[in-house]
Design a protein around this motif. Sequence first.
Motif, PDB file in Angstrom:
ATOM      1  N   ALA A 247       0.819  -1.216   0.000  1.00  0.00           N
ATOM      2  CA  ALA A 247       0.000   0.000   0.000  1.00  0.00           C
ATOM      3  C   ALA A 247       0.851   1.263   0.000  1.00  0.00           C
ATOM      4  CB  ALA A 247      -0.926   0.004   1.221  1.00  0.00           C
ATOM      5  N   GLU A 248       2.076   1.175   0.492  1.00  0.00           N
ATOM      6  CA  GLU A 248       2.955   2.356   0.560  1.00  0.00           C
ATOM      7  C   GLU A 248       4.376   1.963   0.174  1.00  0.00           C
ATOM      8  OE1 GLU A 248       3.986   6.015   0.576  1.00  0.00           O
ATOM      9  OE2 GLU A 248       1.929   5.473   1.100  1.00  0.00           O
ATOM     10  N   PRO A 249       4.806   2.199  -1.070  1.00  0.00           N
ATOM     11  CA  PRO A 249       3.979   2.783  -2.139  1.00  0.00           C
ATOM     12  C   PRO A 249       2.972   1.778  -2.698  1.00  0.00           C
ATOM     13  CG  PRO A 249       6.090   2.148  -3.010  1.00  0.00           C
ATOM     14  CD  PRO A 249       6.169   1.876  -1.526  1.00  0.00           C
ATOM     15  N   ALA A 250       1.946   2.290  -3.355  1.00  0.00           N
ATOM     16  CA  ALA A 250       0.915   1.427  -3.936  1.00  0.00           C
ATOM     17  C   ALA A 250       1.528   0.545  -5.013  1.00  0.00           C
ATOM     18  CB  ALA A 250      -0.201   2.275  -4.524  1.00  0.00           C
ATOM     19  N   THR A 251       1.416  -0.779  -4.845  1.00  0.00           N
ATOM     20  CA  THR A 251       2.034  -1.718  -5.785  1.00  0.00           C
ATOM     21  C   THR A 251       1.059  -2.842  -6.105  1.00  0.00           C
ATOM     22  OG1 THR A 251       4.160  -1.256  -4.741  1.00  0.00           O
ATOM     23  CG2 THR A 251       4.051  -3.140  -6.231  1.00  0.00           C
ATOM     24  N   PRO A 252       0.510  -2.854  -7.313  1.00  0.00           N
ATOM     25  CA  PRO A 252       0.537  -1.771  -8.306  1.00  0.00           C
ATOM     26  C   PRO A 252      -0.434  -0.660  -7.915  1.00  0.00           C
ATOM     27  CG  PRO A 252      -0.799  -3.561  -9.122  1.00  0.00           C
ATOM     28  CD  PRO A 252      -0.234  -4.036  -7.815  1.00  0.00           C
ATOM     29  N   PRO A 253      -0.290   0.524  -8.473  1.00  0.00           N
ATOM     30  CA  PRO A 253      -1.177   1.634  -8.093  1.00  0.00           C
ATOM     31  C   PRO A 253      -2.601   1.486  -8.629  1.00  0.00           C
ATOM     32  CG  PRO A 253       0.334   2.305  -9.827  1.00  0.00           C
ATOM     33  CD  PRO A 253       0.764   0.947  -9.396  1.00  0.00           C
ATOM     34  N   ARG A 254      -2.800   0.610  -9.608  1.00  0.00           N
ATOM     35  CA  ARG A 254      -4.129   0.356 -10.174  1.00  0.00           C
ATOM     36  C   ARG A 254      -4.190  -1.095 -10.626  1.00  0.00           C
ATOM     37  NH1 ARG A 254      -3.504   0.088 -15.674  1.00  0.00           N
ATOM     38  NH2 ARG A 254      -1.571   0.982 -16.497  1.00  0.00           N
ATOM     39  N   ASN A 255      -5.365  -1.565 -10.979  1.00  0.00           N
ATOM     40  CA  ASN A 255      -5.499  -2.925 -11.511  1.00  0.00           C
ATOM     41  C   ASN A 255      -4.717  -3.042 -12.810  1.00  0.00           C
ATOM     42  OD1 ASN A 255      -7.224  -3.430  -9.406  1.00  0.00           O
ATOM     43  ND2 ASN A 255      -9.093  -3.401 -10.624  1.00  0.00           N
ATOM     44  N   LEU A 256      -3.885  -4.065 -12.892  1.00  0.00           N
ATOM     45  CA  LEU A 256      -3.070  -4.280 -14.091  1.00  0.00           C
ATOM     46  C   LEU A 256      -3.625  -5.455 -14.894  1.00  0.00           C
ATOM     47  CD1 LEU A 256       0.655  -3.915 -12.929  1.00  0.00           C
ATOM     48  CD2 LEU A 256      -0.800  -2.215 -14.043  1.00  0.00           C
ATOM     49  N   LEU A 257      -3.781  -5.229 -16.196  1.00  0.00           N
ATOM     50  CA  LEU A 257      -4.221  -6.312 -17.067  1.00  0.00           C
ATOM     51  C   LEU A 257      -3.086  -7.307 -17.264  1.00  0.00           C
ATOM     52  CD1 LEU A 257      -6.106  -4.287 -19.836  1.00  0.00           C
ATOM     53  CD2 LEU A 257      -7.083  -5.443 -17.842  1.00  0.00           C
ATOM     54  N   THR A 258      -3.447  -8.573 -17.320  1.00  0.00           N
ATOM     55  CA  THR A 258      -2.457  -9.624 -17.598  1.00  0.00           C
ATOM     56  C   THR A 258      -3.202 -10.849 -18.115  1.00  0.00           C
ATOM     57  OG1 THR A 258      -0.578 -10.873 -16.700  1.00  0.00           O
ATOM     58  CG2 THR A 258      -2.477 -10.589 -15.258  1.00  0.00           C
ATOM     59  N   VAL A 259      -2.497 -11.947 -18.254  1.00  0.00           N
ATOM     60  CA  VAL A 259      -3.107 -13.188 -18.728  1.00  0.00           C
ATOM     61  C   VAL A 259      -2.988 -14.245 -17.639  1.00  0.00           C
ATOM     62  CG1 VAL A 259      -0.946 -13.890 -19.835  1.00  0.00           C
ATOM     63  CG2 VAL A 259      -3.076 -14.973 -20.523  1.00  0.00           C
ATOM     64  N   GLY A 260      -4.028 -15.034 -17.488  1.00  0.00           N
ATOM     65  CA  GLY A 260      -4.022 -16.112 -16.506  1.00  0.00           C
ATOM     66  C   GLY A 260      -4.361 -17.440 -17.153  1.00  0.00           C
ATOM     67  N   SER A 261      -4.167 -18.508 -16.401  1.00  0.00           N
ATOM     68  CA  SER A 261      -4.497 -19.844 -16.897  1.00  0.00           C
ATOM     69  C   SER A 261      -4.950 -20.694 -15.723  1.00  0.00           C
ATOM     70  CB  SER A 261      -3.285 -20.490 -17.579  1.00  0.00           C
ATOM     71  OG  SER A 261      -3.624 -21.767 -18.095  1.00  0.00           O
ATOM     72  N   SER A 262      -6.010 -21.471 -15.945  1.00  0.00           N
ATOM     73  CA  SER A 262      -6.534 -22.327 -14.880  1.00  0.00           C
ATOM     74  C   SER A 262      -5.546 -23.439 -14.567  1.00  0.00           C
ATOM     75  CB  SER A 262      -7.872 -22.928 -15.294  1.00  0.00           C
ATOM     76  OG  SER A 262      -8.848 -21.933 -15.432  1.00  0.00           O
ATOM     77  N   LEU A 263      -5.401 -23.722 -13.298  1.00  0.00           N
ATOM     78  CA  LEU A 263      -4.550 -24.821 -12.845  1.00  0.00           C
ATOM     79  C   LEU A 263      -5.443 -25.991 -12.467  1.00  0.00           C
ATOM     80  CD1 LEU A 263      -1.606 -25.646 -12.151  1.00  0.00           C
ATOM     81  CD2 LEU A 263      -2.066 -24.875  -9.822  1.00  0.00           C
ATOM     82  N   HIS A 264      -5.042 -27.187 -12.868  1.00  0.00           N
ATOM     83  CA  HIS A 264      -5.864 -28.378 -12.633  1.00  0.00           C
ATOM     84  C   HIS A 264      -5.081 -29.419 -11.831  1.00  0.00           C
ATOM     85  CE1 HIS A 264      -8.731 -26.916 -15.664  1.00  0.00           C
ATOM     86  NE2 HIS A 264      -7.654 -26.582 -16.365  1.00  0.00           N
ATOM     87  N   LEU A 265      -5.795 -30.078 -10.936  1.00  0.00           N
ATOM     88  CA  LEU A 265      -5.244 -31.251 -10.255  1.00  0.00           C
ATOM     89  C   LEU A 265      -5.723 -32.472 -11.021  1.00  0.00           C
ATOM     90  CD1 LEU A 265      -3.778 -32.610  -7.847  1.00  0.00           C
ATOM     91  CD2 LEU A 265      -5.984 -32.630  -6.656  1.00  0.00           C
ATOM     92  N   VAL A 266      -4.773 -33.251 -11.527  1.00  0.00           N
ATOM     93  CA  VAL A 266      -5.099 -34.456 -12.285  1.00  0.00           C
ATOM     94  C   VAL A 266      -4.446 -35.655 -11.611  1.00  0.00           C
ATOM     95  CG1 VAL A 266      -5.386 -33.241 -14.471  1.00  0.00           C
ATOM     96  CG2 VAL A 266      -3.135 -34.118 -13.840  1.00  0.00           C
ATOM     97  N   GLY A 267      -4.939 -36.839 -11.930  1.00  0.00           N
ATOM     98  CA  GLY A 267      -4.392 -38.042 -11.316  1.00  0.00           C
ATOM     99  C   GLY A 267      -4.483 -39.237 -12.241  1.00  0.00           C
TER     100      GLY A 267
END
Length: 362
Positions: A247-267
């Motif tokens: 929060a001090e300093p604000a990190t990040p100061p605003r919402n940052l766009l990025t890319v995500g990917s779902s993580l799966h538990l497989v067996g």
Amino acid sequence: MANELEALARRHLVRLQRHTPTRQLLAMLCLAGLLILGGYFLYQSLPRQYTLRIAGSEVVSNRHYLMHILQEEVLPAGVRLHIASASDTNDTMARLSRGELDLALMQDADAERYPNIRHIATLPTEVLHVLARPPIKQLSELRNRQINLEPRGSEWREHAVQALEFAGLHSGRDYLEANLDEEALMVLPGNVLPDAVVIASFIPSALVEFLIREHGYTLLELPFPASAPHHLDWGQASQIPAFAYGAEPATPPRNLLTVGSSLHLVGHDHIDARATRILLHTLYGPALTARLHLPFEEKRLTDSAGYPLAAGVEDFIKRNHPLISKENYDKFKSLGGMLFSLASALLVALKWFRGEPVIEEE
């Protein structure tokens, strides 16, 4: 012809009933069968201990921390989770399909290549964090710089390369790629660290926080379309929330766009359904959520990357279905009819074994 066969069967049954030693032997065999069947059902109801091997990750990674907490939480329920060493993604999936491992965390699926793998759960989304040294403030300034991606052979390294290409940066042409692992990034002196680091992790990431606090890295935005192109179908538009890393300093100061990917538990498909249910009860229970501060959403449980559901998953989903429903009514109706028929058959059998007449001799 049918009547003749029925009459022949009746005569043989009457003769068997009149032969006391044979009748007593058959009674003992039936009793032994019932005892064996009862013992089997009793054995199935007893508490079990399961030992499962899960493919490990880097010790300082959020994935490893998740495995460690899961390991502690499932132990009282009868599951011993052994975190096994693992190398690249393809080798891990091959070992899992051969049964050398029981569990793994993954993003992509190849059901044709690995037919023995089953989907167990969908976990919180991992997102790409793009960090750069000042004065770099945007992606275009990373040209002719050194960018550290995940180690070669990892899913996220391939995804990071594709995401940067989509943003106009091509490995080997626009930037020099480095492949230090997360542990190396934690211990190397600041003067030898790369100009930028791309890290895939849950939010927040301990490594991201460390690089920001100790080495002054800043987060950059990595725009990604809401509707992913076909060659980027592994990804989904995500955000790093404002103040996620301070929060001090604000990190990040605003919402940052990025890319995500779902993580799966497989067996592997040999995992017992009860062990699967224990894992699911733990993953979507309050204790794990409280310890990890991550959103484990049960509504996304069956969002498989492409593998069939593991045994036990559907039973877990149905655990909260109402007891009084048309489906259950039909089941109870069928069960009642079966029990009535079974009781009638047992009464007839009991009379037969006692030597009482149940079949008229013709």
